[in-house]
Design an enzyme around this catalytic site. Structure first.
Site, PDB file in Angstrom:
ATOM      1  N   TRP A 101      41.459  47.913  38.563  1.00  0.00           N
ATOM      2  CA  TRP A 101      42.259  46.770  39.016  1.00  0.00           C
ATOM      3  C   TRP A 101      42.139  46.580  40.523  1.00  0.00           C
ATOM      4  O   TRP A 101      42.071  45.451  41.004  1.00  0.00           O
ATOM      5  CB  TRP A 101      43.717  46.908  38.578  1.00  0.00           C
ATOM      6  CG  TRP A 101      43.839  46.924  37.084  1.00  0.00           C
ATOM      7  CD1 TRP A 101      44.297  47.932  36.303  1.00  0.00           C
ATOM      8  CD2 TRP A 101      43.466  45.871  36.170  1.00  0.00           C
ATOM      9  NE1 TRP A 101      44.227  47.589  34.973  1.00  0.00           N
ATOM     10  CE2 TRP A 101      43.722  46.338  34.870  1.00  0.00           C
ATOM     11  CE3 TRP A 101      42.925  44.591  36.336  1.00  0.00           C
ATOM     12  CZ2 TRP A 101      43.467  45.568  33.732  1.00  0.00           C
ATOM     13  CZ3 TRP A 101      42.672  43.816  35.201  1.00  0.00           C
ATOM     14  CH2 TRP A 101      42.944  44.310  33.923  1.00  0.00           C
ATOM     15  N   ASP A 168      50.106  45.724  43.919  1.00  0.00           N
ATOM     16  CA  ASP A 168      50.021  45.419  42.492  1.00  0.00           C
ATOM     17  C   ASP A 168      50.849  46.466  41.763  1.00  0.00           C
ATOM     18  O   ASP A 168      50.481  47.644  41.709  1.00  0.00           O
ATOM     19  CB  ASP A 168      48.545  45.477  42.054  1.00  0.00           C
ATOM     20  CG  ASP A 168      48.364  45.204  40.566  1.00  0.00           C
ATOM     21  OD1 ASP A 168      49.377  45.062  39.845  1.00  0.00           O
ATOM     22  OD2 ASP A 168      47.195  45.138  40.120  1.00  0.00           O
ATOM     23  N   LYS A 192      53.294  44.763  30.888  1.00  0.00           N
ATOM     24  CA  LYS A 192      53.305  46.224  30.841  1.00  0.00           C
ATOM     25  C   LYS A 192      54.752  46.720  30.774  1.00  0.00           C
ATOM     26  O   LYS A 192      55.169  47.283  29.787  1.00  0.00           O
ATOM     27  CB  LYS A 192      52.622  46.847  32.052  1.00  0.00           C
ATOM     28  CG  LYS A 192      51.100  46.698  32.287  1.00  0.00           C
ATOM     29  CD  LYS A 192      50.285  45.956  31.342  1.00  0.00           C
ATOM     30  CE  LYS A 192      48.786  46.011  31.562  1.00  0.00           C
ATOM     31  NZ  LYS A 192      48.254  45.456  32.783  1.00  0.00           N
TER      32      LYS A 192
END
Ligand code: PLP
Length: 356
Positions: A101, A168, A192
């Protein structure tokens, strides 16, 4: 009985949320209408938006310096939206490379300014959190991925630098308290640890906007969404509503301080079981182990498929590891109960006794 859900995302939600969401699909708040068909300008939905924003602020202790937005486009759109809004083309930003990511975030950021990767754990397939050297004073911001969903690493201590952080937090937001002073922008895809797929939470410092030269498309300008209370265009009403239900649940059980204790107990028990086994091991450096995504492997790889089959038959779903790591990954977000952890530990122990 419902199986225990260890998928990484979209992922488990708190049990009561499913029933409340189902009720609202049929009759939302006694309106006789479904949440799916109600106007986003109705007073009922405006109340949902306001309560959601307020709960985010209350739970994470966010002062008025920061704004809470519910946007679309996923965390992946924040990889560029952050830089487009706050990084001048002649400015430098620092990025820490902790896996898939962050790598994607770095690629997008390079379109907007001078990006320097100041630390990376690529040399060991991202099984640790690399140290940042220096105070980063020369950068507009430093970007970190607080929890690395795929590789199972997590910052246990957020760095204190001389520049703001952009973070993030897709897979660990609301899993523990945070110190908002450190951050210019926090973003997280909901699917998530917050709600269903389709909405992205953004928390940003208001006074950082309007300082770059470039033209920003209206929809990609944070200011547009701040000015319109996160309803400039049609927001994703159902994902926001379900996220609200999950935030209410979190508040009802004692908020982020309480869930942090629960998450530590859950992760502690699972890692201990893995460490105590003969067959299984956790490849992540001890002090960087994620409390959200527990990555583990089997020493005898021929048994990998057998263990996957055994765990699925034992009602533990979704523990196949990401293809870039292999092995197994148990995602144990806020909504995972100790029951599920106990079950997975039993499955690991049973398999270990039979084959170890
Ligand atoms: C899942 C994930 C993303 C991507 O989120 P999308 O909403 O699918 O764009 C980004 N960062 C992290 C840490 C993730 O876990």
């Amino acid at each position: 009985m419902k199986p225990h859900n260890f998928y990484a995302g979209p992922a488990i939600l708190p049990k009561p949320v499913f029933q409340e969401a189902a009720d609202a699909v049929l009759n939302f708040n006694g309106t006789g209408l479904s949440i799916l068909e109600i106007s986003h300008r109705s007073k009922e939905f405006t109340a949902v938006m306001e309560e959601s924003q307020q709960l985010v602020k209350d739970l994470l202790n966010i002062p008025d310096t920061h704004e809470v937005l519910f946007l679309t486009g996923g965390a992946s759109s924040q990889f560029y939206m952050t830089c487009m809004n706050i990084l001048g083309s002649d400015q430098k930003a620092a990025y820490v490379d902790t896996g898939t990511w962050s790598t994607k975030a770095i690629k997008e950021a390079k379109n907007f300014g001078q990006i320097e990767v100041i630390a990376s754990s690529k040399d060991q397939n991202y099984n640790y959190i690399p140290e940042i050297h220096g105070d980063c004073a020369e950068y507009r911001f430093t970007h970190i991925t607080t929890n690395n969903t795929i590789f199972g690493t997590q910052y246990q201590n957020i760095p204190s630098l001389a520049c703001p952080l952009v973070a993030d937090m897709s897979s660990d937001i609301f899993s523990r308290p945070l110190n908002i002073d450190k951050y210019d922008i926090i973003y997280a895809g909901a699917q998530k640890n917050l709600g269903p797929a389709g909405v992205t939470l953004v928390i940003l410092r208001k006074d950082i906007l309007g300082k770059v030269e470039r033209n920003i498309p209206t929809m990609l300008n944070y200011q547009t969404h701040i000015d319109k209370g996160s309803s400039f265009n049609t927001p994703p009403v159902f994902p926001i509503y379900v996220s609200l239900l999950s935030l209410r649940w979190l508040k009802s059980i004692g908020g982020v301080a309480e869930i942090e204790n629960i998450n530590s107990a859950k992760a502690g028990k699972l890692y201990q079981t893995i460490d105590d086994s003969k067959l299984f091991f956790a490849p992540v450096r001890n002090e960087d182990r994620s409390k959200m995504n527990v990555v583990f492997k089997i020493r005898n790889e021929e048994l990998q498929d057998d263990f996957l089959r055994f765990s699925t038959e034992s009602d533990c779903i979704g523990i196949k590891g990401h293809r870039s790591v292999g092995g197994f990954r148990a995602s144990i977000y806020n909504a995972m109960e100790m029951d599920g952890i106990n079950k997975l530990c039993d499955v690991i122990n049973d398999f270990d006794q039979k084959h170890g």
